[in-house]
Write a protein that holds these residues in place. Sequence first.
Motif, PDB file in Angstrom:
ATOM      1  N   GLN A 329       0.814  -1.214   0.000  1.00  0.00           N
ATOM      2  CA  GLN A 329       0.000   0.000   0.000  1.00  0.00           C
ATOM      3  C   GLN A 329       0.850   1.267   0.000  1.00  0.00           C
ATOM      4  OE1 GLN A 329      -2.605  -0.561   3.347  1.00  0.00           O
ATOM      5  NE2 GLN A 329      -4.166  -1.602   2.123  1.00  0.00           N
ATOM      6  N   GLU A 330       2.141   1.149   0.292  1.00  0.00           N
ATOM      7  CA  GLU A 330       3.016   2.309   0.218  1.00  0.00           C
ATOM      8  C   GLU A 330       3.373   2.646  -1.231  1.00  0.00           C
ATOM      9  OE1 GLU A 330       4.002   4.418   2.628  1.00  0.00           O
ATOM     10  OE2 GLU A 330       2.623   3.299   3.909  1.00  0.00           O
ATOM     11  N   LEU A 331       3.233   1.669  -2.136  1.00  0.00           N
ATOM     12  CA  LEU A 331       3.569   1.911  -3.543  1.00  0.00           C
ATOM     13  C   LEU A 331       2.750   3.050  -4.158  1.00  0.00           C
ATOM     14  CD1 LEU A 331       4.184  -1.536  -5.282  1.00  0.00           C
ATOM     15  CD2 LEU A 331       5.687   0.440  -5.319  1.00  0.00           C
ATOM     16  N   PRO A 332       1.401   3.010  -4.073  1.00  0.00           N
ATOM     17  CA  PRO A 332       0.642   4.116  -4.663  1.00  0.00           C
ATOM     18  C   PRO A 332       0.890   5.453  -3.977  1.00  0.00           C
ATOM     19  CG  PRO A 332      -0.805   2.643  -3.429  1.00  0.00           C
ATOM     20  CD  PRO A 332       0.514   1.956  -3.550  1.00  0.00           C
ATOM     21  N   VAL A 333       1.188   5.434  -2.679  1.00  0.00           N
ATOM     22  CA  VAL A 333       1.482   6.688  -1.979  1.00  0.00           C
ATOM     23  C   VAL A 333       2.813   7.251  -2.479  1.00  0.00           C
ATOM     24  CG1 VAL A 333       1.817   7.766   0.263  1.00  0.00           C
ATOM     25  CG2 VAL A 333       0.218   5.872   0.030  1.00  0.00           C
ATOM     26  N   PHE A 334       3.794   6.369  -2.657  1.00  0.00           N
ATOM     27  CA  PHE A 334       5.090   6.776  -3.207  1.00  0.00           C
ATOM     28  C   PHE A 334       4.913   7.378  -4.596  1.00  0.00           C
ATOM     29  CE2 PHE A 334       9.554   6.666  -4.005  1.00  0.00           C
ATOM     30  CZ  PHE A 334       9.744   6.179  -5.292  1.00  0.00           C
ATOM     31  N   ALA A 335       4.114   6.711  -5.430  1.00  0.00           N
ATOM     32  CA  ALA A 335       3.895   7.203  -6.792  1.00  0.00           C
ATOM     33  C   ALA A 335       3.177   8.551  -6.782  1.00  0.00           C
ATOM     34  CB  ALA A 335       3.077   6.179  -7.589  1.00  0.00           C
ATOM     35  N   ALA A 336       2.167   8.694  -5.903  1.00  0.00           N
ATOM     36  CA  ALA A 336       1.430   9.955  -5.829  1.00  0.00           C
ATOM     37  C   ALA A 336       2.341  11.094  -5.382  1.00  0.00           C
ATOM     38  CB  ALA A 336       0.247   9.807  -4.872  1.00  0.00           C
ATOM     39  N   THR A 337       3.276  10.808  -4.483  1.00  0.00           N
ATOM     40  CA  THR A 337       4.217  11.820  -4.021  1.00  0.00           C
ATOM     41  C   THR A 337       5.127  12.279  -5.159  1.00  0.00           C
ATOM     42  OG1 THR A 337       4.207  10.870  -1.792  1.00  0.00           O
ATOM     43  CG2 THR A 337       6.044  12.307  -2.352  1.00  0.00           C
ATOM     44  N   ILE A 338       5.592  11.331  -5.954  1.00  0.00           N
ATOM     45  CA  ILE A 338       6.448  11.670  -7.089  1.00  0.00           C
ATOM     46  C   ILE A 338       5.677  12.516  -8.093  1.00  0.00           C
ATOM     47  CG2 ILE A 338       7.781  10.763  -9.031  1.00  0.00           C
ATOM     48  CD1 ILE A 338       9.037  10.264  -6.280  1.00  0.00           C
ATOM     49  N   ARG A 339       4.462  12.089  -8.426  1.00  0.00           N
ATOM     50  CA  ARG A 339       3.679  12.803  -9.439  1.00  0.00           C
ATOM     51  C   ARG A 339       3.296  14.204  -8.959  1.00  0.00           C
ATOM     52  NH1 ARG A 339       1.207   7.704  -9.939  1.00  0.00           N
ATOM     53  NH2 ARG A 339      -0.583   8.413  -8.717  1.00  0.00           N
ATOM     54  N   ALA A 340       3.014  14.329  -7.666  1.00  0.00           N
ATOM     55  CA  ALA A 340       2.591  15.630  -7.137  1.00  0.00           C
ATOM     56  C   ALA A 340       3.724  16.647  -7.121  1.00  0.00           C
ATOM     57  CB  ALA A 340       2.022  15.459  -5.728  1.00  0.00           C
ATOM     58  N   SER A 341       4.961  16.194  -7.087  1.00  0.00           N
ATOM     59  CA  SER A 341       6.101  17.109  -6.990  1.00  0.00           C
ATOM     60  C   SER A 341       6.772  17.358  -8.335  1.00  0.00           C
ATOM     61  CB  SER A 341       7.130  16.558  -5.993  1.00  0.00           C
ATOM     62  OG  SER A 341       7.586  15.280  -6.394  1.00  0.00           O
ATOM     63  N   HIS A 342       6.200  16.841  -9.418  1.00  0.00           N
ATOM     64  CA  HIS A 342       6.773  17.027 -10.746  1.00  0.00           C
ATOM     65  C   HIS A 342       5.708  17.451 -11.737  1.00  0.00           C
ATOM     66  CE1 HIS A 342      10.258  14.906  -9.171  1.00  0.00           C
ATOM     67  NE2 HIS A 342      10.900  15.126 -10.301  1.00  0.00           N
ATOM     68  N   GLU A 343       6.079  18.254 -12.678  1.00  0.00           N
ATOM     69  CA  GLU A 343       5.177  18.588 -13.770  1.00  0.00           C
ATOM     70  C   GLU A 343       5.146  17.434 -14.766  1.00  0.00           C
ATOM     71  OE1 GLU A 343       5.587  23.462 -13.847  1.00  0.00           O
ATOM     72  OE2 GLU A 343       6.300  22.259 -15.546  1.00  0.00           O
ATOM     73  N   ALA A 344       4.016  17.299 -15.432  1.00  0.00           N
ATOM     74  CA  ALA A 344       3.874  16.243 -16.432  1.00  0.00           C
ATOM     75  C   ALA A 344       4.996  16.353 -17.470  1.00  0.00           C
ATOM     76  CB  ALA A 344       2.513  16.343 -17.109  1.00  0.00           C
ATOM     77  N   GLY A 345       5.552  15.206 -17.818  1.00  0.00           N
ATOM     78  CA  GLY A 345       6.603  15.179 -18.827  1.00  0.00           C
ATOM     79  C   GLY A 345       8.012  15.192 -18.276  1.00  0.00           C
ATOM     80  N   TRP A 346       8.155  15.093 -16.948  1.00  0.00           N
ATOM     81  CA  TRP A 346       9.502  15.152 -16.370  1.00  0.00           C
ATOM     82  C   TRP A 346      10.370  13.976 -16.808  1.00  0.00           C
ATOM     83  CZ3 TRP A 346      11.421  11.396 -13.019  1.00  0.00           C
ATOM     84  CH2 TRP A 346      10.478  10.519 -12.467  1.00  0.00           C
ATOM     85  N   THR A 347       9.746  12.867 -17.200  1.00  0.00           N
ATOM     86  CA  THR A 347      10.525  11.702 -17.636  1.00  0.00           C
ATOM     87  C   THR A 347      11.096  11.887 -19.043  1.00  0.00           C
ATOM     88  OG1 THR A 347       8.460  10.645 -18.378  1.00  0.00           O
ATOM     89  CG2 THR A 347       9.270  10.073 -16.182  1.00  0.00           C
ATOM     90  N   ARG A 348      10.727  13.002 -19.723  1.00  0.00           N
ATOM     91  CA  ARG A 348      11.338  13.294 -21.017  1.00  0.00           C
ATOM     92  C   ARG A 348      12.786  13.777 -20.874  1.00  0.00           C
ATOM     93  NH1 ARG A 348       6.560  16.676 -24.203  1.00  0.00           N
ATOM     94  NH2 ARG A 348       5.319  14.854 -24.872  1.00  0.00           N
ATOM     95  N   ASP A 349      13.140  14.180 -19.674  1.00  0.00           N
ATOM     96  CA  ASP A 349      14.495  14.670 -19.419  1.00  0.00           C
ATOM     97  C   ASP A 349      15.504  13.588 -19.798  1.00  0.00           C
ATOM     98  OD1 ASP A 349      15.753  16.893 -17.005  1.00  0.00           O
ATOM     99  OD2 ASP A 349      16.992  15.430 -18.063  1.00  0.00           O
ATOM    100  N   GLU A 350      16.544  13.983 -20.534  1.00  0.00           N
ATOM    101  CA  GLU A 350      17.538  13.021 -21.002  1.00  0.00           C
ATOM    102  C   GLU A 350      18.295  12.366 -19.846  1.00  0.00           C
ATOM    103  OE1 GLU A 350      20.144  15.202 -23.490  1.00  0.00           O
ATOM    104  OE2 GLU A 350      21.063  16.360 -21.861  1.00  0.00           O
ATOM    105  N   ARG A 351      18.211  12.964 -18.667  1.00  0.00           N
ATOM    106  CA  ARG A 351      18.878  12.368 -17.503  1.00  0.00           C
ATOM    107  C   ARG A 351      18.042  11.287 -16.847  1.00  0.00           C
ATOM    108  NH1 ARG A 351      19.561  17.606 -14.035  1.00  0.00           N
ATOM    109  NH2 ARG A 351      17.522  17.919 -15.033  1.00  0.00           N
ATOM    110  N   CYS A 352      16.796  11.106 -17.309  1.00  0.00           N
ATOM    111  CA  CYS A 352      15.926  10.084 -16.732  1.00  0.00           C
ATOM    112  C   CYS A 352      16.213   8.734 -17.388  1.00  0.00           C
ATOM    113  CB  CYS A 352      14.453  10.458 -16.940  1.00  0.00           C
ATOM    114  SG  CYS A 352      13.316   9.297 -16.158  1.00  0.00           S
ATOM    115  N   HIS A 353      16.767   7.805 -16.600  1.00  0.00           N
ATOM    116  CA  HIS A 353      17.143   6.488 -17.103  1.00  0.00           C
ATOM    117  C   HIS A 353      16.260   5.374 -16.543  1.00  0.00           C
ATOM    118  CE1 HIS A 353      20.514   8.627 -18.704  1.00  0.00           C
ATOM    119  NE2 HIS A 353      21.087   8.836 -17.526  1.00  0.00           N
TER     120      HIS A 353
END
Length: 445
Positions: A329-353
């Motif tokens: 149950q911590e997985l969706p909370v972790f994901a929500a925290t990541i999404r809430a602190s980033h603008e959509a499209g942050w994974t387009r960054d070339e540093r995202c591996h």
Amino acid sequence: MNEPSARTAAFRTAIGSFIEARRDAKLKGKNEDATTASKYAYDTWLADAARRVGQIQAVTHVLKATHPDARGSSMHFKPSTLTAHAEVGTHVLGDDYAEDVVGNAAALDVFKFLKIEVEGRRLLDWIQAGDPDLALALSKEPDTAQSWMQAFGELVRSETQPVSHETAKQLYWCTGEEPADNGDYQLLQPLFSSSLAHAVHADIQEARFGEANKEARQAHRERKASDTDYRDYRGLVARKLGGTKPQNISQLNSERGGINYLLASLPPHWKAQKQARSLLGGESAIDRFTYFGPVRSLVRHLAQFLLSDPPPNAETREKRECIEQAIGQELPVFAATIRASHEAGWTRDERCHLPQYEKLWLDPDRTELPIRDGHEEEDQKFIDDYYLADWPSELANRFGAWLTARLVEAGLKTAGDSEFHHFARQAIVDAQWPVPMQLRAGGRT
């Protein structure tokens, strides 16, 4: 007896249409039989609804949001009647607020019935005003009409003697001058304002997904002028109430999918934000998940329990599954925290591996962004992969392997294949929860 008026006819038409819609939904794809049809006769359905309305209660403050096993009283307060403090609270809602409902979920259709609007007001509002045209629309028999008006009106009722419960949060508040004197304390029971939480949730959702704000956000990203302000809520935490059955908490909680946002009330450099930013350059978000919230403590607790060689009985299995579920149950909370602190499209960054399935999990709103010139194939593949929906299974397998590895590191010789697949299934359920996949897929052909 009063003769039916045009308003009475309007009320009766609205009520009849609602009942017919309920009947059609019940019989969809089935042959109508006399018994079922009779249940949806106008007078029969209203009589049954008047009987069942006592199983639910309209409230603004929900006790079960504090603890799902609490059996005390939820409360209803009109925000406009509350003290107007300087701080934000339920009172700021005024007369524009959403009422919540608690009680038997099987009777929630009665609340939907009372929310039918005629002349811009709900049936419940007309009932509370004692509208004679509505009474006549309910039944031509005055006694029956009055009985039903009274029954439906009691959806909003005050507890004559509010009751607390041992699982409800309570605190002693010092009201005197002597902390050592027990008589100088008042016992308080904080109540969760679902009406306020619903208003906050709606505003945040509009800021995150509303078309006007999306356009303003895009203009901000492209450094272009915009006619509208750009609103953003950063550092959000999503608190999930009710687990897989949010309707057990309340109706509004169910409408929110169990999501209740918590605004950041911490210094600007929040640890969760640092965790999110550190994903750039990392090979897997699951590795960062180890240090999220209580995850390490839960894994250690599970490992210690398994290393104690507990007897193979139902109690052991129940305790083990309880700990595993808490980790999952911590997985969706972790994901929500990541999404809430980033603008959509942050994974387009070339540093995202990160692997593709983790990008899809943590940046789902990227699918709504325009495809970039020069990156057409990459961006289209991201969208196609998201809606293909194979990524939750890949994520589940990664989660299972991660948890198995942690247990082996803790001293277990092996977690076993059966445990691995159990972890994977648990991850699929929990990891898919925060992503409205059916809603998103519904807009595609």
